[in-house]
Design an enzyme around this catalytic site. Sequence first.
Site, PDB file in Angstrom:
ATOM      1  N   ASP A  39       0.807  -1.209   0.000  1.00  0.00           N
ATOM      2  CA  ASP A  39       0.000   0.000   0.000  1.00  0.00           C
ATOM      3  C   ASP A  39       0.848   1.270   0.000  1.00  0.00           C
ATOM      4  OD1 ASP A  39      -2.441  -1.193  -0.151  1.00  0.00           O
ATOM      5  OD2 ASP A  39      -2.929  -1.039   1.974  1.00  0.00           O
ATOM      6  N   LYS A  61      -3.494   3.366  -2.578  1.00  0.00           N
ATOM      7  CA  LYS A  61      -4.550   4.345  -2.865  1.00  0.00           C
ATOM      8  C   LYS A  61      -4.157   5.676  -2.236  1.00  0.00           C
ATOM      9  CE  LYS A  61      -7.986   0.714  -1.954  1.00  0.00           C
ATOM     10  NZ  LYS A  61      -7.157  -0.061  -1.038  1.00  0.00           N
ATOM     11  N   MET A 176      -6.525   9.645   9.279  1.00  0.00           N
ATOM     12  CA  MET A 176      -7.061   9.937   7.945  1.00  0.00           C
ATOM     13  C   MET A 176      -8.133  11.033   7.978  1.00  0.00           C
ATOM     14  SD  MET A 176      -7.289   6.050   6.409  1.00  0.00           S
ATOM     15  CE  MET A 176      -8.407   5.491   7.703  1.00  0.00           C
TER      16      MET A 176
END
Length: 514
Positions: A39, A61, A176
């Site tokens: 990732d 991502k 996040m």
Amino acid sequence: MPARPPATCYLVGAGPGDPGLVTLRAKACIGKADVILYDHLVNPAILGWAREGAEVRYVGKTAGYHTLPQAEIGRTIVEHARAGRTVVRLKGGDPFVFGRGGEEAQQLAAAGIPFEVVPGVSSAIAGPAYAGIPVTHRDCNTVLTIFTGHEDPTKETNVLDLAKIAGADGTKVMLMGVGRLREIADGLVAHGAAPSTPVALVRRATTPRQETLVGTLADIADKAGEAGFEPPAVCVIGEVVALRDSLAWFERRPLAGKRIAITRTRHQAGALGDALRALGADAFEMPVIRIEPPADLREFAELVKDAHTYQWILFTSPNGVDAFFGWFYKLYHDARSIGGARIAAIGPGTAQRVMDHHLAVDLVPQQHTSEGLVEAFRKQAESLENEMVLWVRADGARDVIARELDQMGAILDEAIAYRTVPETDDVCGGLQRFRDEGADVITFTSSSTVECFLALKLPLPDATPVASTGSARGTTAASCPPTVQRPPGRVRSASGRGPAAAQRRSSACQRPSC
């Protein structure tokens, strides 16, 4: 013929960024994987632990861009495992802490693929710790709330209950959520949180590029905007933030923030990188050389086989030691089969590699260069007349040792143990990072690293400081590969044809049994 059973998939937590925080189990899984799917927040340095030939694929991502949709990632894992390939799904932090590891585990279970979850250190804990903020403290709180500021955009309703979060006691850690920082901070205040509540944002947590921004719920969004504070970042909310003034440690180390490029091979850069990172440096691995077998492997093996007939064996690199003993223990089963040869090593690293084989090193120069090794021989004995010496070296090594030992009367055979070629496989991303960002300092540890760096045509601005050791110094200063010339006389590298080989044939010395 029965169908091949599916291989195990490992859902591995790569930790928050510092390679030193990766678990031993995670490292072992990475080292044995056939396929690694990693990732965005995985530190590329740990990809260097992958075995040669492993497929390493980025499936990360970022905001607004997905390399692969989540469903496609799951299908890719299943396909590889069904084909019998050991798969490591490498995820930043912990795979089950806002990492969608639970969804991938469900896909594997539904497909009948055996899997193992390898927990990782979450940035929710490590980020504040590296910023000097304990998320719990007996004088401040006994409750910790961890929540995500990035919800599934496909959901019809907002699950994040700011009223409950605002009313909860203790420390809150948001992952996040920098993109929604103003909305969430204002929402917490609107639901009863004090505007003066301390807040800290920790960006690139636990890496040498870590930055920390401190404010309050009332002003943290403005401060982040003014500072251009972009994700990824961990947000800590609560009174424990005030402890940072006295407990901050990571960002105060002597080399904090300095970008240092390490040009050794993939498997040798770790120790130097670890030492520099311990001082706070942003040390990244940029392997420019790869070790390959010599052009004439049989000749090298013959010289190793006759090692017991020499009075001295010289090692001028750890790679030479590895190559020598790799063959030695194929030919002999007892370290004593090396006979009575004394051993010289060019420096402490090379000496340690010899001692790892439970053999003593008789000579290590104070100056860890070819010149230093020659000078050490001169101090030990004015003459090496008719002493049989085996020099285990790299192809293309400088001629200093051969020339000077010949003048001292030595009968020298040169065992070419390996050759170095430019490394073009950028598994760790260090080469591309150097092209994009450059470095505050670049390190060279041998003349071959300089030569291969130049062969790769990597940019090196005049203002970039260079740190070099040993024989790299002269080559670095000249900014060009050294000319290697072999002197005439006693020095030979071809087994069975040089003077040392001739003397071996007439020697009464008998080779010890295997």
